[in-house]
Scaffold this motif. Sequence first.
Motif, PDB file in Angstrom:
ATOM      1  N   GLY A  15      43.920  66.584  62.133  1.00  0.00           N
ATOM      2  CA  GLY A  15      44.836  65.840  62.907  1.00  0.00           C
ATOM      3  C   GLY A  15      46.013  65.828  62.320  1.00  0.00           C
ATOM      4  N   LYS A  16      46.542  66.971  61.817  1.00  0.00           N
ATOM      5  CA  LYS A  16      47.731  67.204  60.956  1.00  0.00           C
ATOM      6  C   LYS A  16      48.980  66.704  62.142  1.00  0.00           C
ATOM      7  CE  LYS A  16      46.518  71.129  59.390  1.00  0.00           C
ATOM      8  NZ  LYS A  16      45.062  71.119  59.975  1.00  0.00           N
ATOM      9  N   SER A  17      48.876  67.758  63.106  1.00  0.00           N
ATOM     10  CA  SER A  17      50.011  67.711  64.317  1.00  0.00           C
ATOM     11  C   SER A  17      49.944  66.180  64.862  1.00  0.00           C
ATOM     12  CB  SER A  17      49.505  68.584  65.154  1.00  0.00           C
ATOM     13  OG  SER A  17      49.542  70.217  64.497  1.00  0.00           O
ATOM     14  N   ALA A  18      48.745  65.758  64.935  1.00  0.00           N
ATOM     15  CA  ALA A  18      48.696  64.467  65.552  1.00  0.00           C
ATOM     16  C   ALA A  18      49.428  63.233  64.710  1.00  0.00           C
ATOM     17  CB  ALA A  18      47.274  63.914  65.960  1.00  0.00           C
ATOM     18  N   LEU A  19      49.262  63.518  63.475  1.00  0.00           N
ATOM     19  CA  LEU A  19      49.793  62.383  62.540  1.00  0.00           C
ATOM     20  C   LEU A  19      51.268  62.661  62.676  1.00  0.00           C
ATOM     21  CD1 LEU A  19      47.530  62.302  59.570  1.00  0.00           C
ATOM     22  CD2 LEU A  19      48.054  60.197  60.873  1.00  0.00           C
ATOM     23  N   ALA A  20      51.843  63.885  62.443  1.00  0.00           N
ATOM     24  CA  ALA A  20      53.149  64.010  62.248  1.00  0.00           C
ATOM     25  C   ALA A  20      53.937  63.790  63.622  1.00  0.00           C
ATOM     26  CB  ALA A  20      53.238  65.465  61.795  1.00  0.00           C
ATOM     27  N   VAL A  21      53.358  64.153  64.694  1.00  0.00           N
ATOM     28  CA  VAL A  21      53.923  64.039  66.114  1.00  0.00           C
ATOM     29  C   VAL A  21      54.020  62.289  66.359  1.00  0.00           C
ATOM     30  CG1 VAL A  21      53.887  64.217  68.667  1.00  0.00           C
ATOM     31  CG2 VAL A  21      53.425  66.038  67.004  1.00  0.00           C
ATOM     32  N   ARG A  22      52.967  61.762  66.060  1.00  0.00           N
ATOM     33  CA  ARG A  22      52.803  60.166  66.021  1.00  0.00           C
ATOM     34  C   ARG A  22      53.981  59.644  65.318  1.00  0.00           C
ATOM     35  NH1 ARG A  22      51.279  55.979  69.562  1.00  0.00           N
ATOM     36  NH2 ARG A  22      48.999  55.120  68.691  1.00  0.00           N
ATOM     37  N   LEU A  24      56.746  60.894  64.479  1.00  0.00           N
ATOM     38  CA  LEU A  24      57.921  61.146  64.834  1.00  0.00           C
ATOM     39  C   LEU A  24      58.420  60.800  66.300  1.00  0.00           C
ATOM     40  CD1 LEU A  24      58.017  64.845  63.291  1.00  0.00           C
ATOM     41  CD2 LEU A  24      59.284  62.898  62.604  1.00  0.00           C
ATOM     42  N   THR A  25      57.655  60.544  67.111  1.00  0.00           N
ATOM     43  CA  THR A  25      57.821  60.278  68.538  1.00  0.00           C
ATOM     44  C   THR A  25      57.188  59.122  68.994  1.00  0.00           C
ATOM     45  OG1 THR A  25      55.758  61.473  69.359  1.00  0.00           O
ATOM     46  CG2 THR A  25      57.706  62.818  69.007  1.00  0.00           C
ATOM     47  N   ARG A  26      56.205  58.506  68.158  1.00  0.00           N
ATOM     48  CA  ARG A  26      55.312  57.273  68.436  1.00  0.00           C
ATOM     49  C   ARG A  26      54.358  57.412  69.484  1.00  0.00           C
ATOM     50  NH1 ARG A  26      57.603  51.865  68.530  1.00  0.00           N
ATOM     51  NH2 ARG A  26      59.173  51.584  67.243  1.00  0.00           N
ATOM     52  N   ARG A  27      54.380  58.808  69.681  1.00  0.00           N
ATOM     53  CA  ARG A  27      53.106  59.215  70.847  1.00  0.00           C
ATOM     54  C   ARG A  27      52.064  60.051  70.425  1.00  0.00           C
ATOM     55  NH1 ARG A  27      56.273  62.676  75.279  1.00  0.00           N
ATOM     56  NH2 ARG A  27      57.533  63.060  73.191  1.00  0.00           N
ATOM     57  N   PHE A  28      50.829  59.914  70.823  1.00  0.00           N
ATOM     58  CA  PHE A  28      49.748  60.265  70.645  1.00  0.00           C
ATOM     59  C   PHE A  28      49.477  61.261  71.651  1.00  0.00           C
ATOM     60  CE2 PHE A  28      45.048  61.180  70.737  1.00  0.00           C
ATOM     61  CZ  PHE A  28      44.947  61.802  69.637  1.00  0.00           C
ATOM     62  N   ILE A  29      49.506  62.698  71.434  1.00  0.00           N
ATOM     63  CA  ILE A  29      49.129  63.731  72.294  1.00  0.00           C
ATOM     64  C   ILE A  29      48.001  64.297  72.062  1.00  0.00           C
ATOM     65  CG2 ILE A  29      50.107  65.937  73.354  1.00  0.00           C
ATOM     66  CD1 ILE A  29      52.959  64.793  72.030  1.00  0.00           C
ATOM     67  N   GLY A  30      47.236  64.544  73.156  1.00  0.00           N
ATOM     68  CA  GLY A  30      45.754  64.872  72.905  1.00  0.00           C
ATOM     69  C   GLY A  30      45.518  66.119  72.251  1.00  0.00           C
ATOM     70  N   GLU A  31      46.175  67.257  72.964  1.00  0.00           N
ATOM     71  CA  GLU A  31      46.083  68.741  72.295  1.00  0.00           C
ATOM     72  C   GLU A  31      47.322  69.252  71.743  1.00  0.00           C
ATOM     73  OE1 GLU A  31      43.200  69.854  71.657  1.00  0.00           O
ATOM     74  OE2 GLU A  31      42.447  68.072  72.674  1.00  0.00           O
ATOM     75  N   TYR A  32      47.547  69.814  70.647  1.00  0.00           N
ATOM     76  CA  TYR A  32      48.636  70.602  70.255  1.00  0.00           C
ATOM     77  C   TYR A  32      48.523  72.129  70.149  1.00  0.00           C
ATOM     78  CZ  TYR A  32      49.099  65.752  68.926  1.00  0.00           C
ATOM     79  OH  TYR A  32      49.278  64.346  68.965  1.00  0.00           O
TER      80      TYR A  32
END
Length: 204
Positions: A15-22, A24-32
């Motif tokens: 969940g590294k990308s999920a954490l960083a993107v969350r 930075l953008t407030r959003r949780f995106i399912g797939e990276y």
Amino acid sequence: MTEVKVAVLGGSGAGKSALAVRFLTRRFIGEYASSADCIYTKHLCLDGRQIHLEIYDLCSQPQQGKLSLTDELHWADGFIIVYDISDRASFAFAKALLYRIRESHLAVCKKMVESSIFLVGNKQDLCHMREVGWDEGQKLAIENKCQFCELSAAEHYQEVVAMFTKVLRNTTSNFKVKEKRRPSGSKSMAKLINNVFGKRRKSV
Ligand SMILES: Nc1nc2c(ncn2[C@@H]2O[C@H](COP(=O)(O)OP(=O)(O)OP(=O)(O)O)[C@@H](O)[C@H]2O)c(=O)[nH]1
């Protein structure tokens, strides 16, 4: 402007990308996309101080076997080590990463290590599939004198922000010590590493 570089490390799918993107953008995106390393940049204000933040989201596959991480260890001011509480293998990988970081930093400055690493047990929303106990994460963090929390990038936005904020505070408070260690500007080192590895940069 204070420059802060944070490396997010951990096993594949933790969940590294999920954490960083969350964060930075407030959003949780399912797939990276996970085929390439990525550096996200963002300007923010923390405690009245302007910060230029770079978050290095390290694609884990190439590192799974070797754990050399020499470039990342030189590049980063702070580390977030992520594991998935529903995946014991990711916890073992996080443990190996912690040892690797400690062994490389201990020679430089013990105090810096203690405050610039955050161990994160991600996917707390999957606690019905839990393979790693909260107490195991806490014990590992105590052994390595780093901070620890469990959270869910998917469901706990405030906790994600709080965790990144602590990392930034601790990292910036280490800068006086670190400046003495750095022979010359860190910018040129970051540029050099980026040139060698050709990382993608994203501004958020
Ligand atoms: N249920 C749940 N799923 C999550 C959470 N965080 C991430 N995921 C999912 O886990 C998968 C992997 O997430 P990534 O953020 O791509 O993981 P990564 O560590 O960057 O993976 P690599 O790029 O392969 O190294 C994706 O399907 C995410 O949607 C979480 O908090 N809860």
